[in-house]
Design a protein around this motif. Structure first.
Motif, PDB file in Angstrom:
ATOM      1  N   GLY A   7     -10.995  20.156   9.249  1.00  0.00           N
ATOM      2  CA  GLY A   7     -11.410  19.932   7.871  1.00  0.00           C
ATOM      3  C   GLY A   7     -10.756  18.734   7.218  1.00  0.00           C
ATOM      4  O   GLY A   7     -11.155  18.331   6.113  1.00  0.00           O
ATOM      5  N   GLN A   8      -9.777  18.122   7.855  1.00  0.00           N
ATOM      6  CA  GLN A   8      -9.083  16.982   7.256  1.00  0.00           C
ATOM      7  C   GLN A   8      -9.695  15.661   7.733  1.00  0.00           C
ATOM      8  O   GLN A   8     -10.307  15.592   8.789  1.00  0.00           O
ATOM      9  N   ILE A   9      -9.503  14.615   6.917  1.00  0.00           N
ATOM     10  CA  ILE A   9      -9.949  13.280   7.288  1.00  0.00           C
ATOM     11  C   ILE A   9      -8.847  12.286   6.947  1.00  0.00           C
ATOM     12  O   ILE A   9      -8.004  12.541   6.076  1.00  0.00           O
ATOM     13  N   VAL A  10      -8.857  11.164   7.641  1.00  0.00           N
ATOM     14  CA  VAL A  10      -7.861  10.124   7.401  1.00  0.00           C
ATOM     15  C   VAL A  10      -8.234   9.332   6.149  1.00  0.00           C
ATOM     16  O   VAL A  10      -9.403   9.013   5.916  1.00  0.00           O
ATOM     17  N   ASP A  11      -7.249   9.039   5.341  1.00  0.00           N
ATOM     18  CA  ASP A  11      -7.455   8.236   4.132  1.00  0.00           C
ATOM     19  C   ASP A  11      -7.630   6.765   4.505  1.00  0.00           C
ATOM     20  O   ASP A  11      -6.690   5.981   4.483  1.00  0.00           O
ATOM     21  N   SER A  12      -8.857   6.394   4.847  1.00  0.00           N
ATOM     22  CA  SER A  12      -9.138   4.992   5.176  1.00  0.00           C
ATOM     23  C   SER A  12      -9.309   4.145   3.921  1.00  0.00           C
ATOM     24  O   SER A  12      -9.106   2.925   3.955  1.00  0.00           O
ATOM     25  N   ASN A  13      -9.685   4.775   2.792  1.00  0.00           N
ATOM     26  CA  ASN A  13      -9.940   4.015   1.568  1.00  0.00           C
ATOM     27  C   ASN A  13      -8.712   3.247   1.094  1.00  0.00           C
ATOM     28  O   ASN A  13      -8.818   2.109   0.627  1.00  0.00           O
ATOM     29  N   GLN A  14      -7.534   3.879   1.181  1.00  0.00           N
ATOM     30  CA  GLN A  14      -6.299   3.239   0.714  1.00  0.00           C
ATOM     31  C   GLN A  14      -6.110   1.891   1.421  1.00  0.00           C
ATOM     32  O   GLN A  14      -5.762   0.886   0.800  1.00  0.00           O
ATOM     33  N   TYR A  15      -6.359   1.877   2.719  1.00  0.00           N
ATOM     34  CA  TYR A  15      -6.119   0.680   3.519  1.00  0.00           C
ATOM     35  C   TYR A  15      -7.236  -0.345   3.339  1.00  0.00           C
ATOM     36  O   TYR A  15      -6.976  -1.548   3.238  1.00  0.00           O
ATOM     37  N   ALA A  16      -8.471   0.127   3.295  1.00  0.00           N
ATOM     38  CA  ALA A  16      -9.600  -0.790   3.117  1.00  0.00           C
ATOM     39  C   ALA A  16      -9.536  -1.478   1.760  1.00  0.00           C
ATOM     40  O   ALA A  16      -9.713  -2.699   1.651  1.00  0.00           O
ATOM     41  N   LEU A  17      -9.268  -0.701   0.715  1.00  0.00           N
ATOM     42  CA  LEU A  17      -9.219  -1.278  -0.629  1.00  0.00           C
ATOM     43  C   LEU A  17      -8.033  -2.231  -0.784  1.00  0.00           C
ATOM     44  O   LEU A  17      -8.153  -3.284  -1.417  1.00  0.00           O
ATOM     45  N   ALA A  18      -6.898  -1.883  -0.201  1.00  0.00           N
ATOM     46  CA  ALA A  18      -5.736  -2.778  -0.253  1.00  0.00           C
ATOM     47  C   ALA A  18      -6.051  -4.097   0.442  1.00  0.00           C
ATOM     48  O   ALA A  18      -5.691  -5.180  -0.041  1.00  0.00           O
ATOM     49  N   ALA A  19      -6.747  -4.025   1.572  1.00  0.00           N
ATOM     50  CA  ALA A  19      -7.113  -5.240   2.301  1.00  0.00           C
ATOM     51  C   ALA A  19      -8.099  -6.077   1.503  1.00  0.00           C
ATOM     52  O   ALA A  19      -7.987  -7.314   1.444  1.00  0.00           O
ATOM     53  N   LEU A  20      -9.079  -5.434   0.882  1.00  0.00           N
ATOM     54  CA  LEU A  20     -10.054  -6.160   0.076  1.00  0.00           C
ATOM     55  C   LEU A  20      -9.401  -6.830  -1.122  1.00  0.00           C
ATOM     56  O   LEU A  20      -9.716  -7.973  -1.463  1.00  0.00           O
ATOM     57  N   VAL A  21      -8.490  -6.118  -1.764  1.00  0.00           N
ATOM     58  CA  VAL A  21      -7.779  -6.675  -2.919  1.00  0.00           C
ATOM     59  C   VAL A  21      -6.961  -7.896  -2.506  1.00  0.00           C
ATOM     60  O   VAL A  21      -6.990  -8.946  -3.160  1.00  0.00           O
ATOM     61  N   ALA A  22      -6.235  -7.778  -1.403  1.00  0.00           N
ATOM     62  CA  ALA A  22      -5.416  -8.900  -0.930  1.00  0.00           C
ATOM     63  C   ALA A  22      -6.293 -10.072  -0.505  1.00  0.00           C
ATOM     64  O   ALA A  22      -5.938 -11.238  -0.717  1.00  0.00           O
ATOM     65  N   GLN A  23      -7.441  -9.776   0.073  1.00  0.00           N
ATOM     66  CA  GLN A  23      -8.337 -10.817   0.591  1.00  0.00           C
ATOM     67  C   GLN A  23      -8.835 -11.732  -0.523  1.00  0.00           C
ATOM     68  O   GLN A  23      -9.084 -12.919  -0.285  1.00  0.00           O
ATOM     69  N   ILE A  24      -8.969 -11.235  -1.736  1.00  0.00           N
ATOM     70  CA  ILE A  24      -9.465 -12.068  -2.832  1.00  0.00           C
ATOM     71  C   ILE A  24      -8.332 -12.574  -3.716  1.00  0.00           C
ATOM     72  O   ILE A  24      -8.569 -13.069  -4.818  1.00  0.00           O
ATOM     73  N   GLY A  25      -7.089 -12.451  -3.230  1.00  0.00           N
ATOM     74  CA  GLY A  25      -5.979 -13.100  -3.918  1.00  0.00           C
ATOM     75  C   GLY A  25      -5.257 -12.267  -4.946  1.00  0.00           C
ATOM     76  O   GLY A  25      -4.387 -12.788  -5.658  1.00  0.00           O
ATOM     77  N   SER A  26      -5.568 -10.982  -5.054  1.00  0.00           N
ATOM     78  CA  SER A  26      -4.840 -10.104  -5.970  1.00  0.00           C
ATOM     79  C   SER A  26      -3.739  -9.379  -5.195  1.00  0.00           C
ATOM     80  O   SER A  26      -3.689  -9.413  -3.968  1.00  0.00           O
ATOM     81  N   GLU A  27      -2.861  -8.707  -5.925  1.00  0.00           N
ATOM     82  CA  GLU A  27      -1.722  -8.021  -5.313  1.00  0.00           C
ATOM     83  C   GLU A  27      -1.977  -6.513  -5.263  1.00  0.00           C
ATOM     84  O   GLU A  27      -1.985  -5.851  -6.305  1.00  0.00           O
ATOM     85  N   PRO A  28      -2.208  -5.945  -4.079  1.00  0.00           N
ATOM     86  CA  PRO A  28      -2.431  -4.503  -4.000  1.00  0.00           C
ATOM     87  C   PRO A  28      -1.129  -3.726  -4.185  1.00  0.00           C
ATOM     88  O   PRO A  28      -0.078  -4.148  -3.702  1.00  0.00           O
TER      89      PRO A  28
END
Length: 440
Positions: free
Chosen positions: A227-248
Motif C-alpha cells: 500500500g505504500q509508494i515512494v515520494d517521487s514528487n519531492q525529488y522531481a519538484l526539487a529538480a525542476l525548481v533548481a533547473q529553472i534557477g530557483s533554490e529548492p
C-alpha cells in the motif's frame, strides 16, 4: 447492515457528492487560471532582492540592474583583416594590370601600438585586430597584394574604409551595455568580461519550499510495505525548481494529520517565497490543505482547474510582513504525473516571472505535426506527454509509448513536450498539426 449504519453511509456518500459538486462548479478554465496565477506573481524587488556575484559564478543568473561601461567597443580603430593599412586616395585606382606601388614603413601586429604616421605613398603591414596607424583609413586584404622587398603592390582598389572597425562603432562608453531582466548566458559573460566587469548585480534566487503529504509515502531509501509508494514528487519538484534557477528547500513528507499539515505549511511560508505541496487538495476525507490554508490566513484564489491531468489545484497567497509581496502557495495534485504537468503549465512560468526575467518567462507553445493519433474525452483541456523532434526545420510530436494514464510515471521519462487538446476536441489524427507546450 443496521438502519443506523445505512444512514451513516448515505450521509458519507452525500457529503462526498456535495464536495465533488462544489469543486466542479468552482473549476476554472486553464486560460483563466493562468491569468490569475500570473497576475498574482510580483517579480523580486530590484532594490532589495539582489546580490553581487563574481563573473565566474554569474552564469544563468538574472541581471538586476543595467550594466554600463566606460570603454568604447572597439576601443580604437582596428583592422578586420590581415593586409595593409593605406590611404584610400593612394589606391583608389589600383588594378591588377596597373597596380599601385607603396612603401611598407611599419609592421603592426595585434597588441602593438603603431609608431609611424602613414604618408602619401606609404603603407603599413597590419594584422587582424591591430590598431590602425594614423594617416591610414583603409585596409587592403593581403590576397589583393603582392610583396616585393620593402614595397607592396596593390592589385585591386578597395572600397573606402574597407576592413576598418571604427572606435565605438559597436558600443559607445556610458550607454547601456546589457539591460536588466535578462539571463546571463555565456555570450553575456563574454561581454561582461570584455567590459572588465569582475562582479555583477543579479537577483537572488527565489526560495521554493517543497513538501509532500500522504500517509502512504516513504522516502526512496525506506523499505516499501503493501500500500505504500515512494515520494517521487519531492525529488522531481526539487529538480525542476533548481533547473529553472530557483533554490529548492525540500521539507520532507507530512502525514495526513491536520495539525502536522498546518505546522508544515506555517514553517514553509516562513522560509520561502513560494511553497509547493503535493497531495491533499482533492475532496477526500484526508485532504486537509485548503482547510489549513484558510486557518493560517491565506487567500485562496483557485481550487480546481479544468485540466487533465491535474484538476485538483489550489493556488493561494499569504501576505509577507512589511513588504508588498506575498508568499505564493501551490497545492499540486499528489499523482506524480499530474504534479509535473501542473508544474510545467503553471508553476514554471510563475517562478520565471518571479525571478526577475523581463521577457520570455511565459509558457512557450509551438505547432507540431503529430506522428500518432491523439485522443481525449473533450471535457477538460488535455495534455498528452511525449517528445518534440525538429525535422527539416519543422516540429514533430511523438506520443510517449505505453499507457497514457496519469498513473504511469514511467513513460514520462524523456518528455520535452505536452500536446494540447482543447476542450471539446476529442481527436487529432496522425499527420495533423497540434499545439505543444515546450517544457525544457
Amino acid at each position: 447492515m443496521s438502519h443506523a449504519q445505512v444512514i451513516v453511509v448515505d450521509v458519507f456518500i452525500a457529503d462526498s457528492l456535495v464536495k465533488k459538486s462544489e469543486q466542479e462548479s468552482a473549476m476554472l478554465q486553464v486560460s483563466d487560471a493562468e491569468a490569475i496565477i500570473f497576475n498574482l506573481v510580483q517579480p523580486l524587488d530590484k532594490k532589495w532582492d539582489r546580490e553581487l556575484v563574481t563573473l565566474l559564478t554569474a552564469i544563468d543568473r538574472i541581471l538586476a540592474i543595467p550594466v554600463t561601461s566606460q570603454l568604447d567597443f572597439p576601443h580604437w580603430d582596428n583592422s578586420a583583416m590581415d593586409g595593409y593599412a593605406v590611404r584610400y586616395e593612394d589606391v583608389s585606382g589600383a588594378t591588377k594590370d596597373c597596380p599601385t606601388v607603396l612603401e611598407v614603413v611599419e609592421e603592426i601586429p595585434a597588441g602593438v601600438k603603431p609608431l609611424r604616421y602613414i604618408q602619401s605613398g606609404q603603407a603599413a603591414r597590419i594584422f587582424t585586430g591591430a590598431v590602425m596607424p594614423e594617416g591610414a583609413d583603409t585596409v587592403v586584404m593581403q590576397e589583393q597584394t603582392q610583396k616585393q622587398g620593402d614595397r607592396v603592390l596593390i592589385l585591386a582598389a578597395p572600397k573606402p574604409q574597407e576592413f576598418v572597425r571604427h572606435r565605438a562603432s559597436f558600443y559607445q562608453a556610458g550607454g547601456q551595455l546589457l539591460p536588466p531582466g535578462i539571463t546571463i548566458n555565456p555570450a553575456e559573460i563574454a561581454v561582461l568580461a570584455a567590459a572588465q566587469c569582475r562582479e555583477v548585480t543579479v537577483y537572488r534566487r527565489p526560495r521554493v519550499a517543497i513538501l509532500s503529504t500522504g500517509n502512504e509515502l516513504v522516502a526512496p531509501d525506506e523499505l516499501l510495505h503493501p500500500g505504500q509508494i515512494v515520494d517521487s514528487n519531492q525529488y522531481a519538484l526539487a529538480a525542476l525548481v533548481a533547473q529553472i534557477g530557483s533554490e529548492p528547500v525540500p521539507m520532507g513528507i507530512v502525514r495526513d494529520r491536520p495539525e502536522q499539515v498546518k505546522k508544515a505549511i506555517a514553517q514553509a511560508i516562513s522560509v520561502a517565497d513560494v511553497v509547493l505541496s503535493s497531495g491533499g487538495v482533492s475532496v477526500g476525507d484526508y485532504d486537509y490543505i485548503d482547510k489549513n490554508l484558510e486557518q493560517l490566513g491565506a487567500t485562496i484564489h483557485i481550487r480546481s482547474v479544468g485540466i487533465k491531468p491535474g484538476k485538483p489545484l489550489t493556488v493561494a497567497t499569504f501576505p509577507k510582513p512589511k513588504t508588498q509581496q506575498s508568499v505564493l502557495y501551490f497545492g499540486l495534485p499528489g499523482n506524480p504525473v499530474s504534479a509535473l504537468v501542473t508544474f510545467w503549465r503553471f508553476v514554471q512560468p510563475a517562478l520565471r516571472k518571479l525571478s526577475g526575467l523581463a521577457n520570455n518567462w511565459q509558457p512557450k507553445f509551438v505547432l507540431a505535426r503529430t506522428r500518432y493519433d491523439l485522443t481525449s474525452d473533450g471535457k477538460r483541456e488535455t495534455y498528452l506527454w511525449g517528445q518534440l523532434h525538429l525535422v527539416d526545420g519543422n516540429y514533430e510530436f511523438a506520443l510517449a509509448s505505453g499507457s497514457p494514464s496519469s498513473g504511469n510515471l514511467i513513460n514520462l521519462a524523456q518528455t520535452n513536450g505536452l500536446a494540447v487538446l482543447p476542450v471539446g476536441q476529442t481527436h487529432i489524427p496522425a499527420g495533423e498539426q497540434v499545439q505543444v507546450l515546450q517544457i525544457n
